[in-house]
Design a protein around this motif. Sequence first.
Motif, PDB file in Angstrom:
ATOM      1  N   GLY A 157     -14.366 -20.957  29.627  1.00  0.00           N
ATOM      2  CA  GLY A 157     -13.115 -20.603  28.959  1.00  0.00           C
ATOM      3  C   GLY A 157     -12.015 -20.254  29.942  1.00  0.00           C
ATOM      4  N   VAL A 158     -10.931 -19.677  29.397  1.00  0.00           N
ATOM      5  CA  VAL A 158      -9.785 -19.259  30.205  1.00  0.00           C
ATOM      6  C   VAL A 158      -9.611 -17.751  30.009  1.00  0.00           C
ATOM      7  CG1 VAL A 158      -7.301 -19.524  30.575  1.00  0.00           C
ATOM      8  CG2 VAL A 158      -8.658 -21.496  29.877  1.00  0.00           C
ATOM      9  N   ILE A 159      -9.410 -17.026  31.110  1.00  0.00           N
ATOM     10  CA  ILE A 159      -9.201 -15.576  31.021  1.00  0.00           C
ATOM     11  C   ILE A 159      -7.815 -15.324  30.411  1.00  0.00           C
ATOM     12  CG2 ILE A 159      -8.992 -13.412  32.315  1.00  0.00           C
ATOM     13  CD1 ILE A 159     -10.838 -14.683  34.454  1.00  0.00           C
ATOM     14  N   ILE A 160      -7.762 -14.576  29.320  1.00  0.00           N
ATOM     15  CA  ILE A 160      -6.464 -14.247  28.704  1.00  0.00           C
ATOM     16  C   ILE A 160      -6.057 -12.796  28.968  1.00  0.00           C
ATOM     17  CG2 ILE A 160      -6.549 -16.048  26.920  1.00  0.00           C
ATOM     18  CD1 ILE A 160      -7.479 -13.870  24.940  1.00  0.00           C
ATOM     19  N   GLU A 161      -7.023 -11.996  29.418  1.00  0.00           N
ATOM     20  CA  GLU A 161      -6.717 -10.591  29.714  1.00  0.00           C
ATOM     21  C   GLU A 161      -7.734 -10.049  30.706  1.00  0.00           C
ATOM     22  OE1 GLU A 161      -6.848  -6.534  27.188  1.00  0.00           O
ATOM     23  OE2 GLU A 161      -5.711  -8.146  26.185  1.00  0.00           O
ATOM     24  N   GLY A 162      -7.227  -9.334  31.725  1.00  0.00           N
ATOM     25  CA  GLY A 162      -8.118  -8.696  32.694  1.00  0.00           C
ATOM     26  C   GLY A 162      -8.225  -9.469  34.001  1.00  0.00           C
ATOM     27  N   SER A 163      -8.726  -8.787  35.020  1.00  0.00           N
ATOM     28  CA  SER A 163      -8.993  -9.427  36.313  1.00  0.00           C
ATOM     29  C   SER A 163     -10.302  -8.856  36.849  1.00  0.00           C
ATOM     30  CB  SER A 163      -7.856  -9.160  37.297  1.00  0.00           C
ATOM     31  OG  SER A 163      -7.737  -7.776  37.531  1.00  0.00           O
ATOM     32  N   THR A 164     -10.974  -9.646  37.705  1.00  0.00           N
ATOM     33  CA  THR A 164     -12.306  -9.234  38.150  1.00  0.00           C
ATOM     34  C   THR A 164     -12.718  -9.973  39.411  1.00  0.00           C
ATOM     35  OG1 THR A 164     -14.592  -8.915  37.412  1.00  0.00           O
ATOM     36  CG2 THR A 164     -13.563 -10.998  36.823  1.00  0.00           C
ATOM     37  N   THR A 165     -13.894  -9.638  39.877  1.00  0.00           N
ATOM     38  CA  THR A 165     -14.567 -10.403  40.922  1.00  0.00           C
ATOM     39  C   THR A 165     -15.791 -11.040  40.272  1.00  0.00           C
ATOM     40  OG1 THR A 165     -13.880  -8.764  42.549  1.00  0.00           O
ATOM     41  CG2 THR A 165     -15.633 -10.264  43.201  1.00  0.00           C
ATOM     42  N   LEU A 166     -15.963 -12.338  40.496  1.00  0.00           N
ATOM     43  CA  LEU A 166     -17.090 -13.061  39.891  1.00  0.00           C
ATOM     44  C   LEU A 166     -18.154 -13.366  40.936  1.00  0.00           C
ATOM     45  CD1 LEU A 166     -15.139 -15.672  37.715  1.00  0.00           C
ATOM     46  CD2 LEU A 166     -16.372 -13.678  36.866  1.00  0.00           C
ATOM     47  N   ASN A 167     -19.406 -13.133  40.586  1.00  0.00           N
ATOM     48  CA  ASN A 167     -20.531 -13.517  41.436  1.00  0.00           C
ATOM     49  C   ASN A 167     -21.023 -14.882  40.958  1.00  0.00           C
ATOM     50  OD1 ASN A 167     -22.988 -13.914  42.671  1.00  0.00           O
ATOM     51  ND2 ASN A 167     -23.762 -11.863  42.277  1.00  0.00           N
ATOM     52  N   THR A 168     -20.856 -15.911  41.805  1.00  0.00           N
ATOM     53  CA  THR A 168     -21.236 -17.284  41.411  1.00  0.00           C
ATOM     54  C   THR A 168     -22.524 -17.736  42.091  1.00  0.00           C
ATOM     55  OG1 THR A 168     -19.934 -18.266  43.192  1.00  0.00           O
ATOM     56  CG2 THR A 168     -18.794 -17.917  41.097  1.00  0.00           C
ATOM     57  N   SER A 169     -23.273 -16.790  42.697  1.00  0.00           N
ATOM     58  CA  SER A 169     -24.423 -17.181  43.531  1.00  0.00           C
ATOM     59  C   SER A 169     -25.484 -17.963  42.761  1.00  0.00           C
ATOM     60  CB  SER A 169     -25.049 -15.953  44.191  1.00  0.00           C
ATOM     61  OG  SER A 169     -25.501 -15.051  43.204  1.00  0.00           O
ATOM     62  N   ALA A 170     -25.690 -17.647  41.470  1.00  0.00           N
ATOM     63  CA  ALA A 170     -26.714 -18.371  40.695  1.00  0.00           C
ATOM     64  C   ALA A 170     -26.325 -19.827  40.504  1.00  0.00           C
ATOM     65  CB  ALA A 170     -26.916 -17.704  39.336  1.00  0.00           C
ATOM     66  N   LEU A 171     -25.010 -20.112  40.552  1.00  0.00           N
ATOM     67  CA  LEU A 171     -24.545 -21.487  40.360  1.00  0.00           C
ATOM     68  C   LEU A 171     -24.412 -22.236  41.669  1.00  0.00           C
ATOM     69  CD1 LEU A 171     -21.696 -20.837  37.772  1.00  0.00           C
ATOM     70  CD2 LEU A 171     -23.835 -21.986  37.313  1.00  0.00           C
ATOM     71  N   THR A 172     -23.828 -21.579  42.677  1.00  0.00           N
ATOM     72  CA  THR A 172     -23.487 -22.278  43.913  1.00  0.00           C
ATOM     73  C   THR A 172     -24.463 -22.050  45.047  1.00  0.00           C
ATOM     74  OG1 THR A 172     -22.153 -20.444  44.726  1.00  0.00           O
ATOM     75  CG2 THR A 172     -21.030 -22.088  43.360  1.00  0.00           C
ATOM     76  N   GLY A 173     -25.343 -21.053  44.922  1.00  0.00           N
ATOM     77  CA  GLY A 173     -26.253 -20.728  46.013  1.00  0.00           C
ATOM     78  C   GLY A 173     -25.582 -19.899  47.093  1.00  0.00           C
TER      79      GLY A 173
END
Length: 625
Positions: A157-173
Amino acid sequence: MESNMNKKQKKVLIRIIAASVTMILFAFIPVEGWLEFVLFMIPYLIIGYDILLKAFKGIKNKQVFDENFLMAVATVGAIALGDYKEGVAVMLFYQIGELFQSYAVGRSRRNISELMDIRPDYANIERDGKLERVDPDEVGIGSVIVVQPGEKVPIDGVIIEGSTTLNTSALTGESVPREAKAGDDVISGCINMTGVLKIKTTKEFGESTVSRILDLVENSSSKKSRSENFISKFARYYTPAVCYGALALAILPPVVSMFLGFDAMWGEWIYRALTFLVISCPCALVISIPLSFFAGIGGASNAGVLVKGSNYLETLSKTKYVVFDKTGTLTQGVFEVVGVHHSKLEEARILEYAALAESFSSHPISKSLQRAYGKEIDQSRVTDVKEISGEGVTAVVDGVSVAAGNTKLMKRLGIEYSDCHSVGTIVHMAVNGRYEGHILIADREKPNSKEAIAQLYRMGIKETVMLTGDTGKVADQVAGDLGISTVYSELLPGDKVAKVEELLSKKHSKEALAFVGDGINDAPVLSRADIGIAMGALGSDAAIEAADIVLMDDDPLKIAKAIKIAKKCLRIVYENIYFAIGVKIVCLILGALGIANMWVAIFADVGVMVIAVINAIRALFVKKL
């Protein structure tokens, strides 16, 4: 080990212990004849009743020749000849081997599911001011979901509210976190680390990235390699052949001996035939080869490389030519200001004029100037904007006339300009009718591109090729910087397919050509190459459909890693094939000659299988490059 077993495996372990204890106890009881037979039938039936049932069902269903039939015939035959201890021991060690194999396969499956632990269990929807957990399948496109810190993003989806740090390790290694804010696209499977997000879904759960990835991994076993298909066919013909061979070994030598007037020695030859059967069981091959590929695909998934099937892993291991698309693959695909030259004004001042003059344009060059300025743009400072197609922009900024464009614009305005010998897009700047230098904009090379090309050559790749629609000057500089051997520039998308066809016609039939693209406009070429690799293509439907291998981030080093994984996996596969067949042939000859007894037969079957399975599991672990 025991804590990781399922109920079925624990039951088999209890039966193994019970059969072992009773067999050892009865071995010390000095009995013979019928009593000895009755005593040893207790451990035999404890450990072997399910094998006998499976063999009986196989005969009933006219699917006779399998390992259950071989074990049943060999052990029943040994007991009929009075070798009770050996009959029980063969069945016992066979079941130990089967338990080990079952545990190893379960462990590798568990490892893969842990490595790919990206399936979300729920999605949060806000109803009447409260968060309600629902099944991700129930969330429609356009719904607003809430993802709290520590939770997985369940749907794209698209973020409509808020900001964060995302951990993508499960997807990208990779463990490097990614910053995300309102307006950014976000893909399912990432873990929200810090802020609360409201996300408007753009896909249904079944079509989201996480579902597509899991589906690819789970269905990868359906696309079998030539090695796997060979083993399946081999077992289909091999098992009946050894059964008939064992029958011939039991009957022909005694009959010939009787005909020549010698002692027939029926018991001796039947024992040899039964030993021959135990040795011949093809478990090691039938189990370890698919397991090697399964572990290889799992290891690749952990490293952020999605392989759609073991056939693609096998082809990748033969890769000798790697063809790259340039933009978005070897370069970042994002235009950036890389310098301001020949300017008497301060660099910040010239960038401010350029960004404001270009602020009404949505062209990528304009966007890069606005990013380089890096401040909020107040468009009220800009008046009299005139965009001249193919040339540039003139405007009045803070009451000062500003012109930003190419050499055609400078000639139109009659302003003398300085040539730029650097490669990239040049934006000449004039302020109040006076030339104030030029801004150089270029597509930056990815930090790891040069190292990735060097790694490929170290791994035995014969030639690297770059295909691009860019001008020859830009293409030659990028290729020279990165160490690419061949470059073709100013190509249209259709020309890329023709070039790949031409390269395919030149290579040897046993060599493979891989094409690496960013997956959006490269689908036709990805499909045509021996192996199509889509890079940084998370969320790109075209890439996931067209490519054979999907790299889950845009790091070019992953290409070398993928080839390394494939080569290691195939090396393990061939090690297992040669080892298993080699040991079996030697032991079969020794069994037929009467040199190998049932204990050697047990090693040839169970021992080889255990060694092959342990070797296969090595494919799950991938060393860093």
